[in-house]
Scaffold this active site. Structure first.
Site, mmCIF file in Angstrom:
data_model
loop_
_atom_site.group_PDB
_atom_site.id
_atom_site.type_symbol
_atom_site.label_atom_id
_atom_site.label_comp_id
_atom_site.label_asym_id
_atom_site.label_seq_id
_atom_site.Cartn_x
_atom_site.Cartn_y
_atom_site.Cartn_z
ATOM 1 C CB SER A 131 -0.915 0.030 0.970
ATOM 2 O OG SER A 131 -1.723 1.180 1.168
ATOM 3 C CG HIS A 188 -4.887 -0.362 3.759
ATOM 4 N ND1 HIS A 188 -5.184 0.208 2.495
ATOM 5 C CD2 HIS A 188 -4.197 0.467 4.596
ATOM 6 C CE1 HIS A 188 -4.452 1.275 2.395
ATOM 7 N NE2 HIS A 188 -3.973 1.605 3.476
#
Length: 467
Positions: A131, A188
């Site tokens: 990420s 997430h």
């Protein structure tokens, strides 16, 4: 493998090339290849002095053949069929002890299935969530690893070196077997969807309910990016809203079509929430809002047919600020509830405190709250609920009145705020000892003899009990 793997990377698109430069920048040798050889050649030129540690290959087969064992090959290619086909091909090119690493946004169910397939060939497999976008890949992403401890040992030094750092601690770790890493990355992204939507809803009320210009709102977000609300998404929101379009000179946000895209991870989060019997209502609202946004023509027609209008609202800056904090806490809580349910379902034994720490830098949802979330999971957590932890329970008591004012004003003024209102309903449900589903269960028993549980009695009773 117990020794450091020789590392290869296949797929030199935007993310792949950024991650490759990060690896080289940290002093590791790297083999690279791409479907088009010209892209590999161009990357070698871009690497400049870093190319001293770079070995290029004309294609994947050549790279797999020329790399010394043990090999670990990172795939930075589109999820789905491209990854599937490449994994199948690699299984015939590699040897026992080698590792395949899928670093894309793959569905964790695919990762679990691929793990079984690859390991049956004598190889090891890692599903790795990355990420932070291009900037994170280049200078330090948050990295969530799923796979066997043996596979993790072979690549650990590289991953820890290239990951983002929070107070010198790498924002990366091995979280569990098979699909654990990819699932944590999926959640997430679901929290990211909710956070972005709640920020957009707040902007909408300030813009259309109070008549503030984008730059004025941007300055407020800039001011709010401190203390408990400090977050990457707050930071960039302030910058975006104060930006001016270079072609027209008007606020940049005003030249952008109100149609938001999505790549699927938000939907996956919802699918798993439903499958695991969990609520992710704030995330669901965010995904739904993006879906609705795609129907621009329908919304234009609807404004004429339904007479849609947004009225003025009378709120203070503190109301918006506190409402955002309350809603963000609730979105995180929903995400971690989903992680807990999946951890139990798949026997992953996830460390929730460590996950919060991994998200403190490099990723899109990095925020000041993550330190508090990590501390909460290592401390007193009544009934395993983040919103019941003393720190967060107190924050919610302080900020929920503001969230109620914002939701009420939005409803009266005709401002759609699905994520903020869903967050409020969620926390209200868990703050109520007796709800209204007694009536639902009575209805179910009335029309379908589904049974019910009598207070203080046994379960499984059913009618006829009505007069």
């Amino acid at each position: 493998m117990t020794e450091l793997a020789h590392l290869g990377l296949y797929g030199l698109g935007t993310m792949g090339s950024a991650l490759a430069l990060n690896i080289l920048d940290n002093g590791f040798a790297l083999h690279v290849a791409n479907r088009q050889e010209a892209v590999t050649t161009a990357f070698a030129e871009e690497a400049g002095p870093l190319a001293d540690k770079l070995t290029t290959h004309k294609d994947l087969a050549a790279m797999a053949k020329d790399m010394p064992a043990p090999r670990a090959i990172i795939l930075m290619i589109p999820a789905g069929k491209p990854v599937e086909d490449t994994i199948i091909a690699l299984c015939d090119m590699l040897e026992p002890g080698d590792t395949i690493i899928d670093a894309g946004n793959s569905d964790f169910h695919d990762t679990r299935r691929r793990t079984e397939f690859v390991e049956a060939k004598g190889l090891t497999f890692i599903g790795m969530g990355v990420s932070g976008g291009e900037e994170g890949a280049r200078h330090g992403p948050s990295i969530m690893v799923g796979g066997t401890p043996q596979a993790w040992t072979g690549i650990r030094p590289v991953i820890m070196a290239i990951a983002a750092k929070f107070e010198d601690e790498p924002c990366a770790d091995h979280l569990g077997p098979d699909g654990a890493g990819h699932f944590v990355k999926t959640v997430h992204n679901g929290i990211e969807y909710a956070d972005m939507q709640m920020i957009a809803e707040t902007y909408g009320m300030m813009r259309y309910g109070q008549g503030l210009a984008p730059a004025e709102i941007g300055k407020r977000f800039e001011e709010w990016d401190s203390g408990a609300l400090t977050a990457y998404l707050m930071e960039i929101t302030g910058k975006v809203l104060q930006a001016t379009d270079t072609q027209t000179g008007v606020p940049a946000v005003d030249v952008i079509l109100d149609r938001a895209g999505q790549k699927g991870t938000g939907r996956w989060t919802l699918i798993e929430a439903l499958r695991l019997g969990q609520s992710a209502s704030a995330i669901e609202a965010a995904v739904a809002s993006r879906s609705w946004s795609s129907e621009k023509e329908t919304r234009v027609a609807g404004e004429d047919i339904l007479g849609g209008s947004r009225g003025s609202v009378d709120l203070q800056d503190a109301d918006y600020k506190d409402a955002l904090l309350a809603a963000r806490i609730i979105a995180y809580a929903q995400g971690f509830r989903l992680l807990a349910a999946a951890s139990e379902e798949y026997s992953w034994n996830l460390d929730f405190a460590r996950i919060a720490e991994i998200w403190r830098a490099g990723c899109i949802i990095r925020s000041a709250l993550l330190d508090d979330i990590s501390a909460a999971f290592r401390g007193d957590m009544p009934h395993g609920q983040l919103i019941f932890a003393p720190f967060f329970a107190e924050r919610l008591k302080e900020t929920l009145p503001a969230l109620r004012r914002v939701v009420s004003a939005a409803a009266l003024g005709g401002h759609p705020i699905p994520a903020l209102s869903s967050a409020l309903s969620f926390v209200d449900t868990f703050g109520m000892a007796r709800g209204t589903t007694d009536l639902i269960q009575a209805q179910r028993d009335f029309f379908g003899m589904h049974g019910f549980e009598r207070i203080g009695g046994d379960a499984g009773q059913h009618g006829p009990w009505w007069e």
